[in-house]
Motif scaffolding. Structure first.
Motif, mmCIF file in Angstrom:
data_model
loop_
_atom_site.group_PDB
_atom_site.id
_atom_site.type_symbol
_atom_site.label_atom_id
_atom_site.label_comp_id
_atom_site.label_asym_id
_atom_site.label_seq_id
_atom_site.Cartn_x
_atom_site.Cartn_y
_atom_site.Cartn_z
ATOM 1 N N CYS A 1 0.828 -1.207 0.000
ATOM 2 C CA CYS A 1 0.000 0.000 0.000
ATOM 3 C C CYS A 1 0.865 1.261 0.000
ATOM 4 N N ASN B 1 1.989 2.959 2.530
ATOM 5 C CA ASN B 1 1.847 3.862 3.689
ATOM 6 C C ASN B 1 3.171 4.100 4.404
ATOM 7 N N ASP C 1 5.409 6.444 2.600
ATOM 8 C CA ASP C 1 4.854 7.797 2.613
ATOM 9 C C ASP C 1 5.152 8.544 3.908
ATOM 10 N N CYS D 1 6.368 3.894 10.626
ATOM 11 C CA CYS D 1 5.889 2.950 9.614
ATOM 12 C C CYS D 1 5.144 1.783 10.268
ATOM 13 N N VAL E 1 1.585 2.662 11.033
ATOM 14 C CA VAL E 1 0.620 2.903 9.956
ATOM 15 C C VAL E 1 0.431 1.704 9.020
ATOM 16 N N CYS E 2 1.152 0.629 9.264
ATOM 17 C CA CYS E 2 1.020 -0.533 8.382
ATOM 18 C C CYS E 2 -0.306 -1.245 8.670
#
Lengths: 287, 288
Positions: A72, A74, A77, A104, A107-108
């Motif tokens: 994805c 994320n 980012d 990270c 947000v995974c």
């Protein structure tokens, strides 16, 4: 117990040679700590027996489980350190860039990221030829957290000093003014500044002393290679007077420093004349 | 071409080499010298150029907005550096521990931690004849050199194109500031002295460069003191020895006054010519 830390701001002014001499002179009254963990050299002069060694874990780095990853993006980012580039259509952590912040990981959506604790070096407790204990360390290649390893070395030295009833801790610091230096200064009772009469020696002395001042620790100064440039040496003396720093001693420009080192000896073992006398007197003043 | 000058051990001659080589190369080429030893920058003491630009450098840190905060404690939980701590009904921020990752700020459910700039140091650019010189210095009390080094490298990339030979004076050691200062370099010069300390710290620096997969070579400074172990080590490990700089008290004296050495000592200049040739040849061959 008195904790004495030797620093210099500038590298290569003779810190370690001088600290090792104090380690010899202090003998069984002291515990020695080599806090210059990313270029630790004290062991080259002290013949340690490496009696005990332990891995040091500190900080974490991200790792992506490719089977769980749904790509994805994320993680890439949110990463402020460009540490998760796409390589062969896979998100892979660049270990040198990763700061271990764990953003990270949070947000995974598929829990594909784990934060793995890092082995960042080793620390050692050794008996030395000076009949005392040396606590030293080796930081892993490119490792972060050198400040934490310094703290570990110092705390072990403190523990040993307390348990064995030693009067002094003598610690060799690292160059600079950053985290390892801050870490070696914290809790110190007296700072020995080793400098040289060069424009950079003076410049770096002034900067590192501003840091020492923040810690409110009293300080003394040894001017090494004092006869190299008498004009700058006078400017250093003036600075010491202005700042109420004790002028401990002057050492001459002398290749005996190198010869002793090449012989694997401290200066006080190698030289039985002038240099030794100055260092003996310096140690008496410091303790 | 980017060339970093590094060393494991401090005081082996990084700055001496950097300022002399940069000044010498600038006599015939476009050169920028950049002092990345932001904790103790010294190159500027030897390059007394005209100041043409200065700017403050900032790192981003969170600022707590009490009115918005619901004291859920999530910020403290996500911060891996203990830079955000909840104490009773207060959120405390410790800027010196913050790595500017933004996690606390962006993961806060009520936007109670906005990121604000905090000064960590300053960058200056000087010009002296054909030589450009950039230095950054970390404010006293700031513990992290890496963010300032990274921003300084960005400044160099933005302001100097590929026609420039870019020389970086790196900090001593082998830990994170050195990695940051050398990781973008096309070639790294490791300068050492032929003593046990020099050899020991060179070994660490070589391991670091191998880990980074860098092209590198060694310059032996104060050749003539100590012993031959550094040279044997380089031979055994197939590391090129680019030059041997002489051990001479006059060099130390010139350095102590902040003077350039090659202008006064032809034997030193001869070595610089060799070093310059070596680097220019690398450039022609297009090392990367």
């Amino acid at each position: 117990m008195k904790e004495i830390v030797i620093i210099s701001g500038k590298g290569g002014t003779g810190k370690t040679s001088i600290t090792a001499s104090f380690a010899m002179l202090g003998g069984k009254d002291i515990v020695v700590a080599d806090c210059d963990v990313d270029a630790a050299d004290m062991h080259l002069l002290m013949q340690p027996d490496w009696e005990r060694s332990e891995d040091f874990y500190s900080g974490v780095l991200a790792e992506v489980d490719q089977e769980k990853c749904v790509k994805c993006g994320n993680c890439a980012d949110v990463c402020r350190f460009s540490a998760i580039p796409i390589i062969d259509k896979k998100y892979v952590v660049n270990k040198l860039n990763c700061e271990g912040c764990g953003y990270c990981f949070h947000v995974c959506p598929t829990d594909a990221i784990t934060m793995k604790e890092q082995n960042v070096g080793k620390w050692y407790i050794s008996n030395t030829k000076a009949d005392n204990v040396l606590v030293h360390a080796r930081l892993g290649i490119g490792a972060e957290n050198s400040g934490k390893l310094v703290a570990k070395v110092k705390n072990e030295a403190k523990r040993i000093a307390k348990e064995t009833g030693k009067q002094f801790i003598v610690a060799d610091g690292s160059p600079g003014i950053g985290c390892p230096v801050v870490s070696s200064l914290s809790g110190a009772d007296f700072v020995v500044l080793v400098t040289e009469p060069t424009v950079s020696g003076l410049h770096d002395l002034k900067r590192v002393y501003q840091l020492v001042k923040k810690f409110n620790i009293s300080a003394g100064c040894i001017i090494n290679k004092a006869d190299l440039n008498t004009k700058v040496a006078r400017q250093i003396e003036e600075f010491l007077r202005e700042e109420n720093i004790i002028h401990i001693s002057d050492l001459p420009y002398d290749e005996t420093f190198t010869k002793a080192m090449t012989n694997g000896q401290t200066i006080v073992e190698y030289d039985d004349a002038n240099l030794k006398n100055i260092l003996v007197n310096s140690w008496e003043k410091i303790k | 071409m980017k060339i970093a000058i590094a060393s494991g051990k401090g005081g082996t001659g990084k700055t001496t080499l950097a300022v002399n080589l940069a000044s010498f190369l600038a006599e015939s080429r476009k050169v920028v010298l950049c002092d990345l030893d932001v904790e103790e920058p010294n190159s500027g003491l030897f390059i007394k150029g005209n100041l043409i630009h200065r700017e403050d450098k900032f790192k981003m840190i969170p600022e707590w907005e009490k009115e918005k905060c619901t004291l859920c404690g999530h910020c403290q939980k996500v911060c891996n550096f203990h830079a955000v701590i909840q104490l009773g009904d207060q959120i405390m921020v410790f800027p010196e521990l913050c790595h500017s990752c933004y996690a606390c700020s962006e993961l806060c459910p009520v936007d109670a931690l906005s990121m604000i700039p905090q000064k960590m140091g300053e960058l200056k650019q000087f010009k002296k004849g054909g030589l450009s010189f950039v230095e950054s210095r970390l404010d006293i009390g700031q513990e992290q050199a890496v963010p300032l080094i990274a921003q300084t490298l960005e400044y160099i990339d933005k302001n100097f194109d590929d026609d420039f030979i870019k020389l970086f004076d790196a900090p001593p050691g082998t830990s994170c500031p050195v990695i940051e200062a050398t990781k973008d370099a096309d070639f790294v010069i490791l300068i050492t002295e032929p003593t046990p300390f020099g050899l020991h710290d060179l070994t660490l620096a070589v391991d670091t460069m191998r880990e980074l997969e860098k092209n590198f070579g060694v310059i032996v400074n104060r050749h003539g003191i100590g012993n031959n172990d550094v040279l044997s080590f380089c031979q055994k490990k197939n590391i090129p020895v680019i030059s041997k700089l002489p051990n001479d008290r006059r060099i130390a004296e010139l350095y102590s006054r902040g003077s350039l050495i090659y202008q006064k000592m032809p034997e030193f200049k001869k070595q610089l010519v060799n070093i310059a040739d070596y680097l220019l040849k690398l450039q022609e061959e297009g090392i990367r």
